[in-house]
Write a protein that holds these residues in place. Sequence first.
Motif, PDB file in Angstrom:
ATOM      1  N   SER A 257       0.844  -1.191   0.000  1.00  0.00           N
ATOM      2  CA  SER A 257       0.000   0.000   0.000  1.00  0.00           C
ATOM      3  C   SER A 257       0.879   1.242   0.000  1.00  0.00           C
ATOM      4  O   SER A 257       2.046   1.196   0.381  1.00  0.00           O
ATOM      5  N   ALA A 258       0.292   2.348  -0.436  1.00  0.00           N
ATOM      6  CA  ALA A 258       1.034   3.609  -0.499  1.00  0.00           C
ATOM      7  C   ALA A 258       0.207   4.714   0.127  1.00  0.00           C
ATOM      8  O   ALA A 258      -1.012   4.769  -0.020  1.00  0.00           O
ATOM      9  N   ASP A 259       0.886   5.590   0.843  1.00  0.00           N
ATOM     10  CA  ASP A 259       0.246   6.767   1.424  1.00  0.00           C
ATOM     11  C   ASP A 259       0.971   7.990   0.885  1.00  0.00           C
ATOM     12  O   ASP A 259       2.187   8.104   1.015  1.00  0.00           O
ATOM     13  N   ILE A 260       0.232   8.880   0.267  1.00  0.00           N
ATOM     14  CA  ILE A 260       0.790  10.087  -0.340  1.00  0.00           C
ATOM     15  C   ILE A 260       0.226  11.292   0.396  1.00  0.00           C
ATOM     16  O   ILE A 260      -0.979  11.380   0.619  1.00  0.00           O
ATOM     17  N   GLN A 261       1.101  12.212   0.756  1.00  0.00           N
ATOM     18  CA  GLN A 261       0.660  13.478   1.331  1.00  0.00           C
ATOM     19  C   GLN A 261       1.414  14.611   0.651  1.00  0.00           C
ATOM     20  O   GLN A 261       2.645  14.645   0.671  1.00  0.00           O
ATOM     21  N   VAL A 262       0.665  15.500   0.042  1.00  0.00           N
ATOM     22  CA  VAL A 262       1.252  16.663  -0.614  1.00  0.00           C
ATOM     23  C   VAL A 262       1.191  17.807   0.381  1.00  0.00           C
ATOM     24  O   VAL A 262       0.113  18.194   0.825  1.00  0.00           O
ATOM     25  N   GLU A 263       2.356  18.323   0.747  1.00  0.00           N
ATOM     26  CA  GLU A 263       2.421  19.398   1.735  1.00  0.00           C
ATOM     27  C   GLU A 263       1.906  20.714   1.156  1.00  0.00           C
ATOM     28  O   GLU A 263       1.153  21.426   1.785  1.00  0.00           O
ATOM     29  N   GLU A 264       2.352  21.045  -0.039  1.00  0.00           N
ATOM     30  CA  GLU A 264       1.912  22.278  -0.678  1.00  0.00           C
ATOM     31  C   GLU A 264       1.878  22.070  -2.186  1.00  0.00           C
ATOM     32  O   GLU A 264       2.541  21.190  -2.717  1.00  0.00           O
ATOM     33  N   THR A 265       1.084  22.870  -2.854  1.00  0.00           N
ATOM     34  CA  THR A 265       0.967  22.767  -4.306  1.00  0.00           C
ATOM     35  C   THR A 265       1.255  24.134  -4.920  1.00  0.00           C
ATOM     36  O   THR A 265       0.348  24.930  -5.107  1.00  0.00           O
ATOM     37  N   PRO A 266       2.510  24.418  -5.221  1.00  0.00           N
ATOM     38  CA  PRO A 266       2.851  25.718  -5.808  1.00  0.00           C
ATOM     39  C   PRO A 266       2.487  25.773  -7.290  1.00  0.00           C
ATOM     40  O   PRO A 266       3.337  25.682  -8.168  1.00  0.00           O
TER      41      PRO A 266
ATOM     42  N   ASN B 212      -5.470  32.258 -11.380  1.00  0.00           N
ATOM     43  CA  ASN B 212      -4.670  32.158 -10.164  1.00  0.00           C
ATOM     44  C   ASN B 212      -5.517  32.392  -8.914  1.00  0.00           C
ATOM     45  O   ASN B 212      -5.310  31.741  -7.891  1.00  0.00           O
ATOM     46  N   MET B 213      -6.496  33.284  -8.998  1.00  0.00           N
ATOM     47  CA  MET B 213      -7.420  33.493  -7.868  1.00  0.00           C
ATOM     48  C   MET B 213      -8.223  32.220  -7.603  1.00  0.00           C
ATOM     49  O   MET B 213      -8.419  31.819  -6.456  1.00  0.00           O
ATOM     50  N   LEU B 214      -8.686  31.578  -8.672  1.00  0.00           N
ATOM     51  CA  LEU B 214      -9.453  30.343  -8.521  1.00  0.00           C
ATOM     52  C   LEU B 214      -8.589  29.220  -7.954  1.00  0.00           C
ATOM     53  O   LEU B 214      -9.051  28.436  -7.121  1.00  0.00           O
ATOM     54  N   LEU B 215      -7.327  29.137  -8.406  1.00  0.00           N
ATOM     55  CA  LEU B 215      -6.425  28.129  -7.856  1.00  0.00           C
ATOM     56  C   LEU B 215      -6.241  28.315  -6.361  1.00  0.00           C
ATOM     57  O   LEU B 215      -6.225  27.348  -5.606  1.00  0.00           O
ATOM     58  N   LYS B 216      -6.097  29.554  -5.916  1.00  0.00           N
ATOM     59  CA  LYS B 216      -5.959  29.806  -4.483  1.00  0.00           C
ATOM     60  C   LYS B 216      -7.226  29.414  -3.741  1.00  0.00           C
ATOM     61  O   LYS B 216      -7.171  28.838  -2.656  1.00  0.00           O
ATOM     62  N   ALA B 217      -8.387  29.723  -4.329  1.00  0.00           N
ATOM     63  CA  ALA B 217      -9.665  29.412  -3.677  1.00  0.00           C
ATOM     64  C   ALA B 217      -9.885  27.908  -3.559  1.00  0.00           C
ATOM     65  O   ALA B 217     -10.467  27.430  -2.586  1.00  0.00           O
ATOM     66  N   PHE B 218      -9.402  27.148  -4.544  1.00  0.00           N
ATOM     67  CA  PHE B 218      -9.612  25.708  -4.561  1.00  0.00           C
ATOM     68  C   PHE B 218      -8.321  24.927  -4.309  1.00  0.00           C
ATOM     69  O   PHE B 218      -8.190  23.775  -4.711  1.00  0.00           O
ATOM     70  N   ALA B 219      -7.364  25.536  -3.621  1.00  0.00           N
ATOM     71  CA  ALA B 219      -6.053  24.917  -3.389  1.00  0.00           C
ATOM     72  C   ALA B 219      -6.172  23.568  -2.688  1.00  0.00           C
ATOM     73  O   ALA B 219      -5.485  22.610  -3.046  1.00  0.00           O
ATOM     74  N   GLU B 220      -7.036  23.457  -1.699  1.00  0.00           N
ATOM     75  CA  GLU B 220      -7.182  22.192  -0.957  1.00  0.00           C
ATOM     76  C   GLU B 220      -7.733  21.099  -1.862  1.00  0.00           C
ATOM     77  O   GLU B 220      -7.284  19.958  -1.812  1.00  0.00           O
ATOM     78  N   ARG B 221      -8.692  21.440  -2.704  1.00  0.00           N
ATOM     79  CA  ARG B 221      -9.266  20.452  -3.629  1.00  0.00           C
ATOM     80  C   ARG B 221      -8.230  20.017  -4.667  1.00  0.00           C
ATOM     81  O   ARG B 221      -8.151  18.843  -5.015  1.00  0.00           O
ATOM     82  N   VAL B 222      -7.434  20.968  -5.146  1.00  0.00           N
ATOM     83  CA  VAL B 222      -6.375  20.636  -6.103  1.00  0.00           C
ATOM     84  C   VAL B 222      -5.383  19.684  -5.453  1.00  0.00           C
ATOM     85  O   VAL B 222      -4.985  18.671  -6.031  1.00  0.00           O
ATOM     86  N   LYS B 223      -4.988  19.975  -4.210  1.00  0.00           N
ATOM     87  CA  LYS B 223      -4.040  19.131  -3.474  1.00  0.00           C
ATOM     88  C   LYS B 223      -4.605  17.728  -3.285  1.00  0.00           C
ATOM     89  O   LYS B 223      -3.921  16.728  -3.526  1.00  0.00           O
ATOM     90  N   THR B 224      -5.861  17.641  -2.887  1.00  0.00           N
ATOM     91  CA  THR B 224      -6.510  16.343  -2.676  1.00  0.00           C
ATOM     92  C   THR B 224      -6.584  15.553  -3.983  1.00  0.00           C
ATOM     93  O   THR B 224      -6.330  14.353  -3.999  1.00  0.00           O
ATOM     94  N   THR B 225      -6.910  16.215  -5.078  1.00  0.00           N
ATOM     95  CA  THR B 225      -6.991  15.552  -6.376  1.00  0.00           C
ATOM     96  C   THR B 225      -5.623  15.016  -6.801  1.00  0.00           C
ATOM     97  O   THR B 225      -5.517  13.886  -7.294  1.00  0.00           O
ATOM     98  N   ILE B 226      -4.579  15.796  -6.591  1.00  0.00           N
ATOM     99  CA  ILE B 226      -3.225  15.341  -6.926  1.00  0.00           C
ATOM    100  C   ILE B 226      -2.858  14.116  -6.093  1.00  0.00           C
ATOM    101  O   ILE B 226      -2.323  13.133  -6.615  1.00  0.00           O
TER     102      ILE B 226
END
Length: 77
Positions: free
Chosen positions: A23-32, A45-59
């Motif tokens: 099994s693998a566990d992935i954690q992305v600390e930040e998504t620049p 870029n405003m939308l990316l900031k607003a949805f940063a957590e969702r982008v991180k979770t999707t990655i």
Amino acid sequence: MCCAVTFKIGCNQTDGLQAIDVSADIQVEETPIEVLQGKHKKLYNMLLKAFAERVKTTIEEQLKVIITASTPLLKTK
């Protein structure tokens, strides 16, 4: 990004040593992520900031899918 891959080594008389319970566990600390080109670069870029957590979770989810698909290779090595 932090990645932890865990597995157990098993042995039987027909197959010999095998990696099991992989099994693998992935954690992305930040998504620049930043949009560098486009007509509405500032808006994107405003939308990316607003949805940063969702982008991180999707990655993270996509990386888990890729790693899970690659684990049969680990099992056969």
